[in-house]
Every structure is written in C-alpha cells, then in structure tokens.
Design an enzyme around this catalytic site. Structure first.
Site: not given
Ligand SMILES: Nc1ncnc2c1ncn2[C@@H]1O[C@H](COP(=O)(O)OP(=O)(O)O)[C@@H](O)[C@H]1O
Ligand SMILES: C=C(OP(=O)(O)O)C(=O)O
Ligand SMILES: [Ca+2]
Ligand SMILES: [Mn+2]
Length: 657
Positions: A357, A175, A441, A339, A376, A361-362, A320
């Site tokens: 980010s 972004r 992604r 969020h 999200d 979360k995911t 977003k």
């Molecule tokens: N202890 C941990 N807890 C959560 N995620 C972790 C951890 N260690 C490594 N990761 C990695 O960090 C990233 C978290 O990304 P994601 O879940 O997509 O975040 P968000 O959804 O908050 O943007 C993933 O690639 C995950 O595999």
């Molecule tokens: C896609 C996004 O969100 P997130 O990493 O929280 O999934 C972002 O911040 O651009």
């Molecule tokens: Ca985000």
């Molecule tokens: Mn996410």
C-alpha cells in the site's frame, strides 16, 4: 458589455423587445391555443410520477434473451428476493426475514410491494418480533440513487465541487489486519498458511457463526439493507459471483465502483452467488465472544464462502477481503493472483507493478501513454493477465491535477471520496488536508480513466516491476533483477509502511510483507513465488526493483523520490531502453543499476551520491541488509518450485556482506 453605438446592444436582445433596465421583457401574452402547455397530471402526486421512467438497474431484463425471458417482472423480483432472503436468513430461527423491494421512504409512490415468500414461515410462540418486521432491500441501485440515499440518511455525505460523493468511514480510516480472522477447519487446516508471518489468524467455525448471526441480526434489524450482486475477474472462465449485503449507501456505491458491474442480462441470470459479504461495520463484535480482542472483527469462512464484517466501516476491508478469497481460489486453478497494478503499451507490452500500500501501484499504472488494465489486483493465467476488479482505489493525499491528471479527472460524479476535507461553501476538496486521515481515498469505476482497457485483460507480462518505498533511502531508484533476485525481493516484499492505510501507523516504518501482500495471501508465500518464477521464465519477463521512497538520506533527512523521475524510469523500462543500458553492481545488495536514464539526473541513480554523510549511508545500507537477512530466515527451509537449484539461487540473491 458597454454600448459601442450598436443600436441592438441596449434596445433588444434576440429580437425580444426590451423592458426596463434593457432586460428582455417577460412574455405574458396568452397563446393562440388558449394557454401555455400543461402537464398531463391532475394532482401533484401524479405530476411527480411522470418524472421517472421505468428503467433497468433494479429490474434487469429487456425481455429478449435469457433462460428467464418468459418470466414476468414480478416473478423475477420474487426469485431475487428469495435468493436474498436465503442470504439473510438466521441460522438459528425458523423464520427468514420478510423482505420487501425498494426504499421504505418511497412506498407510497410505489405501492406494488412484493413480499418475500416465507417458505418456512410458521408462526409459533417462539417467533421473535424480528421475524414480524419487514426489511427493505435496495438491490443494485444506481450511483444516482445511492447518492440520494447517502445524502438523505448518512451523516457526513456531501457532493464535492467536482461531483464526487464525499463520505466518512467512521472511527476506522484504514484496514485492521490484526482483527482479520480465518476459519480453521479440516480443509483449511492443511491448505492454508498458518503460524508465524501468516495473515491467517485462526478462528473456529462456531465463533464464525456467532459473529455471522450478530451481523445478520443487525442487518435484519434495519429498515433497509443494500444488496450488490456483482462479479470479480475479467477472465470470463474464472469469473466469481459476489453478493455484498451492507447497511450503508456508501458501501454499496464503493462496491458498485470496485467490482465488475453486471449487464442487465448478466444480472438476470445471476442465480446464487459464489461468495457473500455481510457488512455490519457500524455494529461492533461482542468482546465476550471467543477470540475477540477488540470491537472489530473481519471474519472469513472459505467453506461457507462468506465474510462477516463487524466494527469497521472502512470500505477497503471489503475489496481486500475478496482479494484474499481470490488468493485462495485462483491458485487452486493454477492461476496466480497478484497484488499489482497492470498496464499495457500500444504494442501490447504488459507491465505489472507489485507493491504494498502506498508504494505507487495506482499512481504508476495510471499512465496517460498506456492502457490501464487495473491498479491493484490481477490474475496471471495461461492466457495472460486479467483484472479482478472493475474499479480503482487511489490514495489522494497531496493529489494534484498537474502530477496526476487522470486520477484527478476521475474524481467526478459517481466517485466515492473517503475522509477528505473540503470547503464548507464551495465544496472544493483540499487534498493536502490530513485532518481526518492521511489515508484519504477515491474509488471510481475503471472506465473513468480515459485509457482504460475494457475488457480489462492483456497478454503475458514483459516487465515485472517491484515497487519498494524505501524509508531508509539506500535502495537505488531502479535496479535490473535476474530471476533469482526477482524471487528474493518478491518473497521479501520490503517497503516502508506509509502512514494511514493500516491502523496505528503514523510514520513510515520498515516492513516485510511476503509477495508484496502478506495481508492478503492465503497459502505459503513460496507457492506464489514458484508460480511467478515459472511464468516469468516461460514468458521471458524481466524483473525490476524501483524505489519510490526516499533519496538523499533516510526519512526525516532525505526526501521522497520525485514522481517525475520515477515516471521517467518507468518509461525507460516500458520502451525497452533500460534493458540495454550500461550497468554497474552495488555493494551489499548486489543490484545492477544503470549509469544513465533519460530525464533523470545521473547522480541520483547510485544513492551513495545523494548522501552527504557517506559513513551514515554505509551504516544504513548494512542495517537494511541485516533486516532483509533476518526476515528471510523463515523461508530458508522451504523449497521453491520443483527445482532445488532455484531455491539456492534465490537465497544467494539476497544481500551479501
Ligand atoms: N516517486 C513516487 N512514485 C510513486 N508514487 C509517489 C512518488 N512520490 C510520491 N508518490 C505518492 O505516493 C502515493 C502512492 O500511492 P498509490 O499509487 O495509491 O499506491 P498503491 O496503489 O501502491 O497503494 C501517491 O499519493 C503518490 O502521489
Ligand atoms: C486499499 C488498500 O490497498 P492499496 O493501498 O494497495 O491500494 C489497502 O491496503 O487497504
Ligand atoms: Ca495494497
Ligand atoms: Mn492502490
């Protein structure tokens, strides 16, 4: 298979006499009926026309229900084109674009071309050539149709070995928050949060219209545009209708996956959208335009209910951007936008996972033992929680089948895989490869996760988990928070920005993002915080701070918290075991940390144990405490909620030294 004396093995297969080499002989004998069955076609074109049956997606009506039940297919198409024509109309010229349904490349196959009614079309000498051409509309195409469009026309589109559509988002792979602008008018002037710390960088209405015209002209200059009509928010009473006009099949498929997909009946009654995105991301904005500081501009106009995207093809801007709109619309209805990820246990216990980010979360809301409500963006109303979206957007750098099986398995036909690297021949993706970006992604419909809870709604949350990816390595893996602490950390929104998601970030850097989503909130953070506090209090939710970042030292010296340990911690929160564990209080931050968590080595629970240099630990802890303090200064003048006592408590809940 070797012969073992069984006479059938070589001589015959399935009773068919063997030919040379023992292979079954090809049947060439004429049939009794005078020949092999033939197709009911006289020409090749006719044969091809037999291949496809008429179906729903672009003609969404089964004739039975709805106010338009008596409408013919042609009338319905006409009405849809009229609505899209209005969306795409220039604001300065007399003529709207002439729209045609369907793929320009296929017009020979589908001769029934319906022209958009040109209500105000009156040829004058001032009419430009652009008003004489046709723009073809590809309306709510299916994933299969979008795959074909992408592969045929968009360089960098490939099918991976698991069936996903690999795409490139171009120069921007994250972004561009600094290029996002919001129209400041008489209404938003008072309503929105402006000034220091706010994500709302202003622009005036006129400049918005200049960019809007630029986007609309660009889109109308193309042979074809993609139009998605979809929904946001699974709460039926607070559902928002969105239209996305874009130039790429990649963008259309992304939004197909990320927004809620209407049923044919719902699409039939879609009517006028509540909000429209014009995504002209391949085309830059004009640097001579007022306010423009780069070739990228993402412009939000709440009054017009429109968003314009110029100069970035990163698809996350669309989802977003809409999230920002929800952060404006929902609080006006006393609904809190969050969020956060969200999942639910078998007993109906709901957990929220707030985080910036890359904080998890995911990853953590996608849990094989729980129902996924969303990864999200959510709303918390008087009735409970609802997901805003219809899909998930997972980071896939270092993704592995073992650690994240559900996300791994979701990367199949229909899923958009952005900016990944794959083997040229086998098309197997190398998730370790960061050649294009670290922010690789996958966007997939939520039902690709086996435990998805459809409809994506749930009761009031029991646990509110704040995820912080602490690059300093001094925050404990888990702390139990009281309400004031939850609010303090919610408003602070501390994390380390992980490389990739935002332009220009190459390594983790400490950042504070109010409400764990300062880039998306539209009102002052204390407005959301007050709503969260009253909802948590009313429904008795417990707050937790979970560090998914570094342990055993800061970034560079220590290492990332093991995902397996974080999962065990989350399990203990869900089960209720952690609520009644033994706790001790940490220095500086005054956090309550458990002495034991099942499946997690006890010595890591207090970060001081994991640092070999205790002096360095103490210094780093104080440094982070100082960053928290100075960040919070801007909030000291605000009252949170109606009760001044809460505000005092929140301020006191920060680091103390
Ligand atoms: N202890 C941990 N807890 C959560 N995620 C972790 C951890 N260690 C490594 N990761 C990695 O960090 C990233 C978290 O990304 P994601 O879940 O997509 O975040 P968000 O959804 O908050 O943007 C993933 O690639 C995950 O595999
Ligand atoms: C896609 C996004 O969100 P997130 O990493 O929280 O999934 C972002 O911040 O651009
Ligand atoms: Ca985000
Ligand atoms: Mn996410």
């Amino acid at each position: 298979m070797a012969s073992n004396g069984n006479g059938n093995a070589i001589g015959k297969a399935n009773g068919v006499p063997a030919g040379r080499n023992g292979l079954p002989k090809i049947q060439t004998a004429k049939r009794q009926d005078g020949g092999a069955p033939t197709v009911k076609a006289q020409t090749i074109d006719e044969l091809h026309s037999l291949q496809k049956k008429k179906s729903a997606p672009t003609t969404p009506l089964d004739g039975a229900q709805g106010a338009f039940a008596t409408m013919t297919e042609e009338e319905r198409h006409k009405q849809q084109l009229q609505s899209i024509s209005a969306s795409l109309a220039s604001l300065t010229r007399e003529t709207g674009p002439k729209l045609v349904r369907g793929d320009p490349a296929r017009q020979s196959e589908t001769p029934r071309v319906s022209h958009a009614p040109d209500h105000h079309f009156a040829p004058t000498f001032s009419a430009s050539d652009s008003s004489l051409k046709f723009t073809h509309v590809l309306y709510n195409l299916s994933p299969a149709e979008l795959y074909e469009q992408a592969i045929k026309y968009e360089k960098g589109s490939f099918i991976t070995s698991s069936g996903a559509l690999a795409t490139l988002s171009g120069a921007k792979t994250g972004r561009s928050p600094k290029d996002k602008r919001v129209v400041r008018d008489d209404t938003t002037e008072d309503e929105l949060w402006w000034g220091k710390g706010s994500p709302n960088i202003e622009m005036d209405e006129h400049t918005f219209l200049v960019n809007r015209e630029r986007a609309v002209d660009y889109l109308n200059s193309l042979d074809k545009v993609f139009v998605n009509d979809q929904f946001l928010n699974w709460d039926p009473e607070n559902r928002i209708k969105v239209r996305i006009v874009s130039a790429r099949a990649y963008h259309s498929l992304f939004m197909h996956n990320m927004c809620i997909r209407p049923t044919p009946e719902e699409l039939e009654n879609f009517g006028t959208p509540d909000f429209t995105i014009y995504n002209a991301g391949q085309f830059p904005c004009n640097r001579y335009t007022h306010y423009m500081t780069s070739s990228t501009s993402i412009d939000l106009n709440l009054g017009r209910r429109e968003m314009v995207i110029l100069g970035t093809q990163y698809a996350g801007e669309m989802k977003k951007g809409l999230f920002g709109v929800m952060h404006y619309l929902m609080p006006m209805r006393q609904i809190l936008s969050l969020h956060s990820g969200c999942n639910m246990g078998k007993d109906g216990d709901v957990a929220l996972f707030f985080g910036l980010s890359g904080t998890g979360k995911t990853t953590l809301s996608t849990d094989h033992n729980r129902y996924l409500i969303g990864d999200d963006e959510h709303c918390w109303s008087d009735k409970g929680v609802s997901n805003i979206e219809g899909g998930c957007y997972a980071k896939c750098i270092d993704l592995s089948r073992e650690k994240e099986p559900d996300i791994w398995n979701a990367i199949k036909f229909g899923t958009v895989l952005e900016n990944v690297v794959f083997d040229e021949h086998t098309r197997e993706v190398d998730y370790l490869d960061k050649s294009v970006t670290e922010n690789t992604r996958a966007a997939y419909p939520i039902e690709y996760i086996p435990n998805a809870k459809i409809p994506c709604v749930g009761p009031h949350p029991k646990n509110v988990i704040l995820l912080a990816c602490d690059a300093f390595g001094v925050l404990p893996p888990v702390s139990k928070l009281n309400l004031a602490q939850t609010m303090y950390h919610f408003i602070s929104g501390y994390t380390a920005l992980v490389a990739g998601t935002e332009e220009g970030v190459k390594e983790p850097r400490a950042t504070f993002s109010a409400c764990f989503g300062a880039a998306f909130i539209m009102l002052h953070p204390t407005k959301y915080a007050a709503m969260l506090a009253s909802k948590m209090e009313k429904h008795g939710a417990t707050g937790w701070l979970v560090n998914t970042g570094w342990s055993g030292g800061s970034y560079g010296a220590g290492s990332r918290m093991k995902l397996a340990y974080t999962r065990k911690i989350i399990d203990a929160i869900h089960s209720g075991k952690l609520l009644n564990a033994n706790y001790k209080k940490t220095e500086v931050f005054g956090l309550e940390i458990p002495t034991e968590v099942e499946g997690v080595p006890s010595d890591i629970l207090d970060p001081i144990n994991t640092w070999s240099n205790k002096k360095a630990y103490k210094e780093t802890l104080l440094k982070l405490g100082g960053l928290f303090k100075s960040n919070f200064e801007v909030f000291l003048d605000y009252k949170i909620g109606k009760d001044a006592k809460l505000t005092e408590e929140i301020v006191a809940a920060g680091p103390n030294f």
